[in-house]
Design an enzyme around this catalytic site. Structure first.
Site, PDB file in Angstrom:
ATOM      1  N   GLU A  32      17.500 -40.441  60.167  1.00  0.00           N
ATOM      2  CA  GLU A  32      18.765 -40.100  59.517  1.00  0.00           C
ATOM      3  C   GLU A  32      19.707 -39.471  60.536  1.00  0.00           C
ATOM      4  OE1 GLU A  32      19.577 -41.787  56.716  1.00  0.00           O
ATOM      5  OE2 GLU A  32      17.811 -40.877  55.789  1.00  0.00           O
ATOM      6  N   THR A  34      20.733 -40.727  63.107  1.00  0.00           N
ATOM      7  CA  THR A  34      20.362 -41.147  64.458  1.00  0.00           C
ATOM      8  C   THR A  34      21.169 -42.362  64.891  1.00  0.00           C
ATOM      9  OG1 THR A  34      18.553 -42.273  63.353  1.00  0.00           O
ATOM     10  CG2 THR A  34      17.997 -40.259  64.529  1.00  0.00           C
ATOM     11  N   ALA A 119      26.100 -42.813  45.774  1.00  0.00           N
ATOM     12  CA  ALA A 119      24.777 -42.207  45.567  1.00  0.00           C
ATOM     13  C   ALA A 119      23.940 -42.239  46.838  1.00  0.00           C
ATOM     14  CB  ALA A 119      24.047 -42.915  44.433  1.00  0.00           C
ATOM     15  N   ASP A 168      23.925 -49.139  57.976  1.00  0.00           N
ATOM     16  CA  ASP A 168      24.071 -49.680  56.621  1.00  0.00           C
ATOM     17  C   ASP A 168      24.540 -51.134  56.647  1.00  0.00           C
ATOM     18  OD1 ASP A 168      23.466 -47.072  56.092  1.00  0.00           O
ATOM     19  OD2 ASP A 168      25.450 -46.535  55.325  1.00  0.00           O
TER      20      ASP A 168
HETATM   21  C1  GLA Z   1      25.541 -42.908  56.173  1.00  0.00           C
HETATM   22  C2  GLA Z   1      26.193 -43.712  57.299  1.00  0.00           C
HETATM   23  C3  GLA Z   1      25.135 -44.292  58.248  1.00  0.00           C
HETATM   24  C4  GLA Z   1      24.153 -43.212  58.713  1.00  0.00           C
HETATM   25  C5  GLA Z   1      23.640 -42.406  57.517  1.00  0.00           C
HETATM   26  C6  GLA Z   1      22.794 -41.233  57.943  1.00  0.00           C
HETATM   27  O1  GLA Z   1      24.814 -43.766  55.345  1.00  0.00           O
HETATM   28  O2  GLA Z   1      26.962 -44.779  56.772  1.00  0.00           O
HETATM   29  O3  GLA Z   1      25.756 -44.915  59.341  1.00  0.00           O
HETATM   30  O4  GLA Z   1      24.730 -42.391  59.682  1.00  0.00           O
HETATM   31  O5  GLA Z   1      24.693 -41.912  56.711  1.00  0.00           O
HETATM   32  O6  GLA Z   1      21.619 -41.666  58.531  1.00  0.00           O
END
Ligand code: GLA
Length: 384
Positions: A32, A34, A119, A168
Site C-alpha cells: 500500500e 508503494t 469505498a 489501480d
Molecule cells: C489509491 C491510489 C493507488 C495507490 C493506493 C494505495 O488506490 O489510486 O495508486 O497509491 O491508493 O496503495
C-alpha cells in the site's frame, strides 16, 4: 440493473445498437502506497465492474450518461474541459488518449458501475479504463493495455487532479481470473500469483470515508519525496524509496525528521512484505500470510498513519474469527474497506460474526462482499 439492461437502456436513450465493455475494480492484498514510490504491489481485479454500452458518432461529440449519477454530459473532443464532477474521469481519459497521439471518434456512452463509489475498491480506475477501452475500440485502434493504463493514470493525475500511482489502472487492465498480480511499478513487469481455491477474498466495507483522504494522500506523497531528497544527498543511487534498503534507512535515520523516517520505513518494509506474501501464498504458508498482513496493517496504522478507528476495529474483529488467513485495510486509507483472506468453509460464519460485532460497536451496518479474482477490461457480453 444487469448488463443486458445497460444495452437496452442505451438503445432507449440514444436510439441505436451498442457494443458493451467492462473494466473491473480491485482489492490490493498488500503493497500500500508503494506504487508511487516505484515499488511493488499485489492487487487482484474483482468481479465488481464498470459497464459501458457505447456506439460511435460521426461528429466528434462525446455524450456520456451515468446511471449512478442519473446525469448526462456532452462535450466536443476538440476542446475538452474540466467540470469538477464525476464526468472528469471519462472526459479526462478521452483527453489523455488524445494527448498520447490517438485520434478518437465521437461516441455515445451509457455507463453504470457496480463498484461502490469512494469505498477504496478503485471505482475511478474502473470507469477510466472502461471508457478508455470503449473509445479506443470504437475508433478502430488495437488496445495496447500498457498505454491504456498509463493514459488513465495521466487522466487522473493531470485532468482530475489526484496524484495516484499506477496500481489501480494497471490491475483493471491486466487482471486474471483466480490470480493476484505482483507488479513492479517501476518497470511494469509483472507475474501472476495463483490464489488457492479454498481462500476467499472477503471485503468488509467500514461504510466511512473521512474527508481528509485526498489531502492526506497527497501529503504522504510529498513526505516520501522529501525522504528521497534527503537520503539521495548521501546515497546518490536513490531515485525513489524503492531504491532504499532497511539497513540504509536505519544508518541515515539522523538525516530525517522522525515523521519522514516513519513514512519511509513503511514504504521500505512494505515493499519487502509484497514479495514475502507472494511466496507465502504460493507455498501455502498460512502462518506467514497472517503475520505479513498483520504487520502491513500495523505499519499503515502506526508509521504511515493512514488507518482510522473503524478500519482498525474491522481488522481486529476479523482476526478474532475462525478460518481467517489474514486481514488488513486495503487501498488509500482513511476509511473504505478491509481485505480478508478467509477459508471458504468458514466464510459465512465469518461474515455474520464480523457484521454483527461491527454493527454493535459502531451502529453502522457494514457491506460485506465475497469477491472472485477476475479478468481485466475488455469487450463484454451480458452475464448469464
Ligand atoms: C489509491 C491510489 C493507488 C495507490 C493506493 C494505495 O488506490 O489510486 O495508486 O497509491 O491508493 O496503495
Amino acid at each position: 440493473m444487469d448488463e443486458a439492461q445497460v444495452l437496452t437502456n442505451f438503445t432507449a436513450m440514444f436510439g441505436s445498437a451498442a457494443a458493451l465493455y467492462q473494466a473491473p475494480g480491485r482489492v490490493n492484498l498488500i503493497g500500500e502506497h508503494t506504487d508511487y514510490n516505484n515499488g511493488f504491489v499485489l492487487p487482484a481485479a474483482i468481479d465488481l465492474a464498470c459497464w459501458a454500452a457505447a456506439a460511435v458518432r460521426d461528429d466528434g461529440i462525446l455524450r456520456i450518461y451515468s446511471a449512478n449519477f442519473d446525469e448526462s454530459v456532452e462535450c466536443d473532443l476538440g476542446g475538452l474541459q474540466r467540470s469538477g464532477k464525476w464526468s472528469d474521469y471519462p472526459v479526462g481519459v478521452a483527453w489523455a488518449l488524445q494527448q498520447a497521439g490517438y485520434r478518437l471518434r465521437g461516441a455515445d456512452l451509457y455507463i453504470r458501475s457496480d463498484v461502490p463509489l469512494g469505498a477504496g475498491l478503485s471505482s475511478s480506475a474502473a470507469i477510466e479504463v472502461c471508457v478508455g477501452y470503449a473509445l479506443l475500440d470504437l475508433s478502430g485502434h488495437t488496445v495496447d493495455r500498457i498505454r491504456l493504463a498509463l493514459s488513465c493514470q495521466r487522466a487522473e493525475n493531470e485532468f482530475v487532479g489526484a496524484r495516484c500511482g499506477i496500481m489501480d489502472q494497471f490491475i483493471s487492465c491486466y487482471g486474471q481470473a483466480g490470480h493476484a498480480i505482483l507488479l513492479d511499478c517501476r518497470s511494469l513487469d509483472y507475474r501472476l500469483v495463483a490464489l488457492p481455491d479454498q481462500m476467499q477474498l472477503v471485503v468488509c466495507n467500514t461504510m466511512v470515508k473521512h474527508s481528509v483522504a485526498t489531502s492526506e494522500y497527497n501529503t504522504r506523497r510529498s513526505q516520501c519525496e522529501e525522504g528521497v531528497r534527503r537520503l539521495a544527498e548521501v546515497l546518490p543511487h536513490v531515485k525513489s524509496l524503492r531504491d532504499v534498503t532497511l539497513p540504509e534507512l536505519e544508518q541515515h535515520r539522523g538525516r530525517l525528521p522522525d515523521i519522514i523516517y516513519r513514512r519511509c520505513r513503511h514504504v521500505v518494509t512494505e515493499n519487502e512484505r509484497v514479495h514475502r506474501l507472494a511466496s507465502a501464498l504460493q507455498n501455502g504458508q498460512t502462518g506467514e500470510i497472517n503475520r505479513l498482513m498483520a504487520d502491513s496493517h500495523r505499519s499503515m496504522r502506526d508509521d504511515y498513519q493512514i488507518s482510522c478507528a473503524e478500519l482498525d476495529l474491522m481488522v481486529e474483529l476479523a482476526c478474532q474469527q475462525k478460518g481467517v488467513f489474514g486481514a488488513r485495510m486495503t487501498g488509500g486509507g482513511f476509511g473504505g474497506c478491509t481485505i480478508n483472506l478467509v477459508n471458504a468453509a468458514d466464510s459465512l460464519e465469518f461474515q455474520q460474526r464480523v457484521a454483527a460485532a461491527y454493527r454493535s460497536a459502531t451502529g453502522l451496518n457494514p457491506d460485506i462482499y465475497v469477491r472472485k479474482a477476475s479478468d481485466g477490461a475488455g469487450p463484454a457480453r451480458p452475464r448469464a
